[in-house]
Design a protein around this motif. Structure first.
Motif, mmCIF file in Angstrom:
data_model
loop_
_atom_site.group_PDB
_atom_site.id
_atom_site.type_symbol
_atom_site.label_atom_id
_atom_site.label_comp_id
_atom_site.label_asym_id
_atom_site.label_seq_id
_atom_site.Cartn_x
_atom_site.Cartn_y
_atom_site.Cartn_z
ATOM 1 N N LEU A 1 -11.008 14.250 -25.455
ATOM 2 C CA LEU A 1 -12.162 14.570 -26.288
ATOM 3 C C LEU A 1 -11.725 14.770 -27.733
ATOM 4 O O LEU A 1 -10.631 15.271 -27.995
ATOM 5 N N ASN A 2 -12.586 14.387 -28.668
ATOM 6 C CA ASN A 2 -12.250 14.605 -30.076
ATOM 7 C C ASN A 2 -12.673 16.006 -30.513
ATOM 8 O O ASN A 2 -13.351 16.734 -29.768
ATOM 9 N N GLU A 3 -12.277 16.395 -31.720
ATOM 10 C CA GLU A 3 -12.553 17.757 -32.216
ATOM 11 C C GLU A 3 -14.043 18.030 -32.318
ATOM 12 O O GLU A 3 -14.497 19.153 -32.078
ATOM 13 N N ARG A 4 -14.813 17.035 -32.700
ATOM 14 C CA ARG A 4 -16.264 17.217 -32.818
ATOM 15 C C ARG A 4 -16.875 17.553 -31.459
ATOM 16 O O ARG A 4 -17.706 18.470 -31.340
ATOM 17 N N GLN A 5 -16.469 16.802 -30.452
ATOM 18 C CA GLN A 5 -17.010 17.030 -29.107
ATOM 19 C C GLN A 5 -16.638 18.414 -28.590
ATOM 20 O O GLN A 5 -17.480 19.125 -28.019
ATOM 21 N N ILE A 6 -15.393 18.795 -28.790
ATOM 22 C CA ILE A 6 -14.946 20.118 -28.342
ATOM 23 C C ILE A 6 -15.721 21.216 -29.062
ATOM 24 O O ILE A 6 -16.164 22.196 -28.449
ATOM 25 N N LYS A 7 -15.911 21.053 -30.377
ATOM 26 C CA LYS A 7 -16.620 22.063 -31.171
ATOM 27 C C LYS A 7 -18.057 22.244 -30.692
ATOM 28 O O LYS A 7 -18.519 23.374 -30.469
ATOM 29 N N VAL A 8 -18.781 21.136 -30.514
ATOM 30 C CA VAL A 8 -20.196 21.242 -30.137
ATOM 31 C C VAL A 8 -20.340 21.717 -28.693
ATOM 32 O O VAL A 8 -21.222 22.524 -28.379
ATOM 33 N N LEU A 9 -19.472 21.245 -27.814
ATOM 34 C CA LEU A 9 -19.536 21.703 -26.422
ATOM 35 C C LEU A 9 -19.317 23.214 -26.337
ATOM 36 O O LEU A 9 -20.005 23.913 -25.586
ATOM 37 N N ASN A 10 -18.360 23.721 -27.111
ATOM 38 C CA ASN A 10 -18.139 25.170 -27.119
ATOM 39 C C ASN A 10 -19.356 25.914 -27.645
ATOM 40 O O ASN A 10 -19.707 26.987 -27.129
ATOM 41 N N HIS B 1 -33.331 15.313 -25.906
ATOM 42 C CA HIS B 1 -32.309 16.312 -26.129
ATOM 43 C C HIS B 1 -31.288 16.215 -25.009
ATOM 44 O O HIS B 1 -31.496 15.489 -24.022
ATOM 45 N N TYR B 2 -30.187 16.940 -25.155
ATOM 46 C CA TYR B 2 -29.069 16.795 -24.234
ATOM 47 C C TYR B 2 -28.591 18.162 -23.760
ATOM 48 O O TYR B 2 -28.725 19.170 -24.463
ATOM 49 N N GLU B 3 -28.028 18.163 -22.537
ATOM 50 C CA GLU B 3 -27.563 19.411 -21.923
ATOM 51 C C GLU B 3 -26.154 19.218 -21.374
ATOM 52 O O GLU B 3 -25.776 18.093 -20.997
ATOM 53 N N VAL B 4 -25.411 20.295 -21.327
ATOM 54 C CA VAL B 4 -24.106 20.254 -20.693
ATOM 55 C C VAL B 4 -24.290 20.120 -19.196
ATOM 56 O O VAL B 4 -25.118 20.810 -18.594
ATOM 57 N N ALA B 5 -23.545 19.230 -18.591
ATOM 58 C CA ALA B 5 -23.608 19.026 -17.143
ATOM 59 C C ALA B 5 -22.608 19.946 -16.462
ATOM 60 O O ALA B 5 -21.438 19.611 -16.299
ATOM 61 N N ALA C 1 -22.875 9.678 -26.269
ATOM 62 C CA ALA C 1 -22.817 8.611 -25.251
ATOM 63 C C ALA C 1 -21.518 8.689 -24.450
ATOM 64 O O ALA C 1 -21.522 8.514 -23.217
ATOM 65 N N ALA C 2 -20.419 8.975 -25.139
ATOM 66 C CA ALA C 2 -19.131 9.085 -24.450
ATOM 67 C C ALA C 2 -19.125 10.235 -23.459
ATOM 68 O O ALA C 2 -18.575 10.130 -22.349
ATOM 69 N N TRP D 1 -26.483 17.780 -33.460
ATOM 70 C CA TRP D 1 -25.065 17.487 -33.236
ATOM 71 C C TRP D 1 -24.416 17.069 -34.558
ATOM 72 O O TRP D 1 -23.341 17.549 -34.917
ATOM 73 N N ALA D 2 -25.085 16.144 -35.269
ATOM 74 C CA ALA D 2 -24.537 15.644 -36.539
ATOM 75 C C ALA D 2 -24.368 16.774 -37.549
ATOM 76 O O ALA D 2 -23.377 16.821 -38.289
ATOM 77 N N ALA D 3 -25.332 17.706 -37.579
ATOM 78 C CA ALA D 3 -25.253 18.822 -38.538
ATOM 79 C C ALA D 3 -24.117 19.772 -38.187
ATOM 80 O O ALA D 3 -23.372 20.218 -39.070
ATOM 81 N N ILE D 4 -23.966 20.091 -36.893
ATOM 82 C CA ILE D 4 -22.917 21.025 -36.472
ATOM 83 C C ILE D 4 -21.529 20.405 -36.649
ATOM 84 O O ILE D 4 -20.603 21.046 -37.133
ATOM 85 N N ALA D 5 -21.406 19.140 -36.253
ATOM 86 C CA ALA D 5 -20.109 18.462 -36.308
ATOM 87 C C ALA D 5 -19.789 17.907 -37.692
ATOM 88 O O ALA D 5 -18.680 17.422 -37.921
ATOM 89 N N LYS D 6 -20.794 17.965 -38.587
ATOM 90 C CA LYS D 6 -20.619 17.432 -39.953
ATOM 91 C C LYS D 6 -20.197 15.961 -39.904
ATOM 92 O O LYS D 6 -19.169 15.560 -40.458
ATOM 93 N N CYS D 7 -21.032 15.183 -39.215
ATOM 94 C CA CYS D 7 -20.756 13.756 -39.088
ATOM 95 C C CYS D 7 -22.064 12.982 -39.251
ATOM 96 O O CYS D 7 -23.142 13.565 -39.357
ATOM 97 N N SER D 8 -21.971 11.663 -39.258
ATOM 98 C CA SER D 8 -23.165 10.827 -39.393
ATOM 99 C C SER D 8 -23.947 10.798 -38.079
ATOM 100 O O SER D 8 -23.425 11.161 -37.017
ATOM 101 N N GLN D 9 -25.204 10.332 -38.168
ATOM 102 C CA GLN D 9 -26.030 10.217 -36.970
ATOM 103 C C GLN D 9 -25.419 9.213 -35.986
ATOM 104 O O GLN D 9 -25.421 9.443 -34.769
ATOM 105 N N ASP D 10 -24.877 8.106 -36.496
ATOM 106 C CA ASP D 10 -24.261 7.101 -35.619
ATOM 107 C C ASP D 10 -23.066 7.690 -34.878
ATOM 108 O O ASP D 10 -22.883 7.443 -33.674
ATOM 109 N N THR D 11 -22.231 8.467 -35.589
ATOM 110 C CA THR D 11 -21.067 9.092 -34.949
ATOM 111 C C THR D 11 -21.525 10.074 -33.874
ATOM 112 O O THR D 11 -20.942 10.146 -32.785
ATOM 113 N N ALA D 12 -22.567 10.841 -34.184
ATOM 114 C CA ALA D 12 -23.098 11.799 -33.206
ATOM 115 C C ALA D 12 -23.565 11.072 -31.952
ATOM 116 O O ALA D 12 -23.291 11.504 -30.822
#
Length: 365
Positions: free
Chosen positions: A301-310, A360-364, A341-342, A325-336
């Motif tokens: 997992l990348n740092e963005r994914q770890i940060k938002v999941l936490n 919207h999305y939820e942790v599984a 998706a990953a 997600w994009a706002a929290i991870a400070k990334c573009s909408q496409d990156t989010a």
């Protein structure tokens, strides 16, 4: 007549027979919870303490109408407790202040409660010397120069006075008596002492502002003494926040009554019991988070994914969308969208019910 106008008001009484069964239940539940938490192991117990203290700080401020950023509170607590939670965001002075107070109350529970300690707590709550836009006396007792200390509600011109505190000329002597009682050895059960201390302090109302938060910190200190432990696994403030209307109603009835405070103690014990049972939710969340990261540990997992999941696992409020997600991870909408998706492909994320603009999305878990 307010309770403090009674000639013997400092000699509060209660009916042991009325509260005995509830006190025994609370003490049993306290011990059971501590036993369960200690069986978790160091890392999980550390996470449970961090979650509980974050909740405690956020909710004690909410009771007074102040909204704190839970992420900042968690960051400040983790830094002071030496817990590694990754990158720590900067925190505001008002967050640092209430965190200092709560940690001093619980970690140094065995230290005497003194005037200077209370003044330090008060100064930490109001680092700018102001409550909102109003300049107040900080780190000292109130002087009533702007009028009597009253608890009021309602619109301007139609205010309802719920309580009037003792005049400022009595505060120093009243607080001297309170601190002597609080620090003295006693045969009173420490949980009962916590209930009495909360009531006694908030009845004196010795500061211009912040009395409720400090009263709850004093109660937490007394509860830590009852458990002989600085570790907090339940939040009395969170439970009081959930029952705020009942809390204020019971407090008002008690402060307008006689020196028999059985009803107040019984309400406090019942609220405390619900707070302890509410800790089951913290315990479940901590275990679920640990199990989730065990499952995710083998994935790259990348740092963005770890940060938002936490953020989600730590109790994110609201629904997680790709734009959030994009706002929290400070990334573009496409990156989010690619990050999300990953995670869905890896079985760690799923779409919530609803689609279109409601996607919207939820942790599984």
């Amino acid at each position: 007549m307010y309770i403090w106008e009674q000639p013997d008001w400092q000699k509060l009484t209660w009916k042991d027979a009325t509260i005995a069964a509830r006190l025994a239940e609370v003490r049993h539940d306290q011990g059971r919870l501590i036993g369960r938490m200690e069986a978790l192991g160091f890392r999980l117990r550390e996470e449970a303490v961090l979650q509980t203290l974050t909740q405690d700080v956020v909710k004690t401020s909410e009771i007074e109408g102040e909204q704190l950023d839970a992420t900042q509170v968690r960051s400040s607590l983790a830094r002071r407790l030496g817990i590694d939670i990754g990158a720590l965001p900067p925190t505001d002075r008002n967050v640092e202040g209430i965190v200092e107070v709560m940690l001093d109350a619980t970690r140094n529970y065995a230290s005497p409660l003194t005037t200077e300690r209370l003044f330090g707590w008060h100064a930490a709550l109001f680092p700018t010397g102001r409550s909102g836009m109003t300049r107040i006396i900080v780190g000292n007792w109130r002087d009533d120069s702007t009028g009597p200390m009253q608890v009021v509600s309602g619109p301007y011109g139609r205010e309802q006075v719920h309580y009037s505190a003792p005049p400022s000329t009595r505060v120093a002597a009243e607080m001297g008596a309170f601190l002597a009682w609080f620090n003295a050895p006693t045969s009173t059960d420490p949980v009962i002492k916590a209930a009495l201390a909360h009531l006694w302090f908030v009845t004196i109302h010795p500061f211009e502002d912040g009395n409720g938060r400090i009263a709850r910190a004093i109660a937490d200190l007394a509860l830590a003494r009852s458990e002989k432990s600085p570790q907090r696994f339940y939040s009395m403030s969170a439970q009081i926040r959930a029952e705020r209307a009942a809390y204020y109603d019971q407090l008002e009835r008690t402060q307008k009554g006689g020196t028999d405070v059985t009803a107040w103690i019984l309400w406090f014990l019942e609220c405390l019991g619900r707070a302890i049972h509410g800790a089951e939710g913290v315990l479940a969340a901590v275990i679920a988070k640990a199990q989730f990261w065990e499952r995710a540990g083998s994935l790259a997992l990348n740092e963005r994914q770890i940060k938002v999941l936490n953020r989600l696992l730590d109790g994110f409020e609201g629904k997680m969308t790709s734009s959030k997600w994009a706002a929290i991870a400070k990334c573009s909408q496409d990156t989010a969208n690619r990050d999300i998706a990953a995670l869905i492909d890896a079985g760690l994320f799923r779409k919530g019910e609803g689609g279109g603009r409601s996607t919207h999305y939820e942790v599984a878990l």
